[in-house]
Enzyme design. Structure first.
Site, PDB file in Angstrom:
ATOM      1  CD  GLU A  89      41.983 -24.191 -32.662  1.00  0.00           C
ATOM      2  OE1 GLU A  89      41.428 -23.103 -32.859  1.00  0.00           O
ATOM      3  OE2 GLU A  89      41.418 -25.148 -32.135  1.00  0.00           O
TER       4      GLU A  89
ATOM      5  CB  THR B 207      41.105 -21.143 -26.327  1.00  0.00           C
ATOM      6  OG1 THR B 207      39.844 -21.613 -26.792  1.00  0.00           O
ATOM      7  CG2 THR B 207      42.064 -22.313 -26.269  1.00  0.00           C
TER       8      THR B 207
HETATM    9  N1  HSE Z   1      43.061 -28.660 -26.219  1.00  0.00           N
HETATM   10  C1  HSE Z   1      42.608 -27.301 -26.254  1.00  0.00           C
HETATM   11  C2  HSE Z   1      42.531 -26.783 -24.839  1.00  0.00           C
HETATM   12  C3  HSE Z   1      41.263 -27.248 -26.903  1.00  0.00           C
HETATM   13  O1  HSE Z   1      41.941 -27.458 -23.998  1.00  0.00           O
HETATM   14  O2  HSE Z   1      43.068 -25.711 -24.558  1.00  0.00           O
HETATM   15  C4  HSE Z   1      40.705 -25.868 -27.018  1.00  0.00           C
HETATM   16  O3  HSE Z   1      41.125 -25.245 -28.183  1.00  0.00           O
END
Ligand code: HSE
Length: 306
Positions: A128, A181
């Site tokens: 990730e 992201t």
């Molecule tokens: N918590 C993460 C974000 C989830 O909102 O950036 C996405 O990978």
């Protein structure tokens, strides 16, 4: 066992009040992966369908997660991975996490399960990190453990699976635009006011309490985001209108799914979820942007062999 095929489910991260710590696992939407034990050492990606992703193990999210696991276990065989993507990259429903979680789950199964599911979350997080530039487990944890999960802490990783009522349904509207992201994290200010923090942690406590006690009204009241949503909503055309249409149609709560652009709603029961999905679709049509919409029960099992 020398070969397995698995289903790697999509997930909704954050759930409004739990940025980087809360997530929930979905049913019906997900990738498939195939794993083969082969002579030799290392991890090789042999096939990718449904997405244009690198085959080099060190550049691929699944590859990086698999290597983290294999380096820790040092098995006396190698592994081949096939990745069949169904979850679109940059959709906000855990595409990279499904690959990372799937990779560690699949190889752990072929190795005879030397690691627990909780331990697998740590390895999956390495994959990730390659995708988003930061190690967070709010998608990989629900993908591996199923249900709702809370990341209580990152150092060391402490993940808790939260009991939840059986009637929760999620609606996810996925606009066909890509939000990376890393870009969605770049718009976030690192500073939070004390007032906003108090509201946010009150809601997070409320959400957890509501899930455990099956108090749908408390769950609904707690699904608020006063910190992240105001900074990110500008990345999602039609967000406000679609969210409001979900709430007007009876959703418990609604907001940005993960880093966006998907918009989620949680509902009590399938009939309510169908009504909410209809209202969200109608609202989103106004943007002229193509989209698809999913309705899903909470998936309590997580990634699994098929
Ligand atoms: N918590 C993460 C974000 C989830 O909102 O950036 C996405 O990978």
């Amino acid at each position: 066992m020398n070969e397995i095929k698995i289903f790697c489910p999509a997930t909704i991260a954050n759930l409004n009040c739990g940025f980087d710590v809360m997530g929930v696992c979905l049913e019906g939407i997900g990738d498939e992966m195939v794993f083969r034990k082969v002579p030799g050492k290392g991890v090789r990606i042999t096939q990718i369908t449904g997405a244009d992703l690198p085959f080099e193990t060190e550049k691929n999210v699944a590859g990086v997660a698999a290597l983290a696991l294999v380096n820790a276990a040092n098995p006396d065989s190698g592994f081949e991975i096939e990745i069949h993507k169904k979850i679109k990259a940059g959709s906000g429903i855990g595409s990279s996490s499904a690959s990372a979680a799937g990779a560690v789950f699949g190889i752990n199964e072929l190795m005879g399960r030397p690691f627990t599911k909780h331990q697998l979350v740590d390895f999956a997080m390495k994959g990730e990190a390659l995708a988003s530039g930061s190690e967070h487990a709010d998608n990989v944890a629900p993908c591996i453990l199923g249900g709702f999960t809370l990341v209580r802490g990152y150092n060391p990783l402490d993940v808790i699976k939260i009991e939840s009522p059986s009637e929760i349904y999620a609606v996810v509207l996925h606009p066909h635009i890509e939000v990376k992201t890393s870009d969605s994290r770049a718009v976030l200010s690192p500073n939070v006011t004390l007032k906003a923090a108090i509201t946010q942690w009150g809601n997070l406590g409320g959400l957890i309490a509501g899930l455990y006690t099956k108090d749908y009204e408390l769950i609904g009241r707690s699904l608020q985001d006063v910190i992240i949503e105001p900074m990110r909503k500008k990345l999602i055309p039609g967000f406000e209108n679609t969210k409001n249409s979900a709430l007007d149609a009876g959703a418990l709560g609604a907001g940005i799914s993960g880093a966006g652009p998907s918009i989620f709603a949680l509902c009590k029961g399938q009939t309510s979820a169908e009504k909410v999905a209809f209202a969200m679709s109608n609202a989103y049509l106004e943007t002229g942007i193509p989209f698809d919409i999913h309705l899903s029960k909470v998936n309590d099992e997580g990634v699994k062999t098929i």
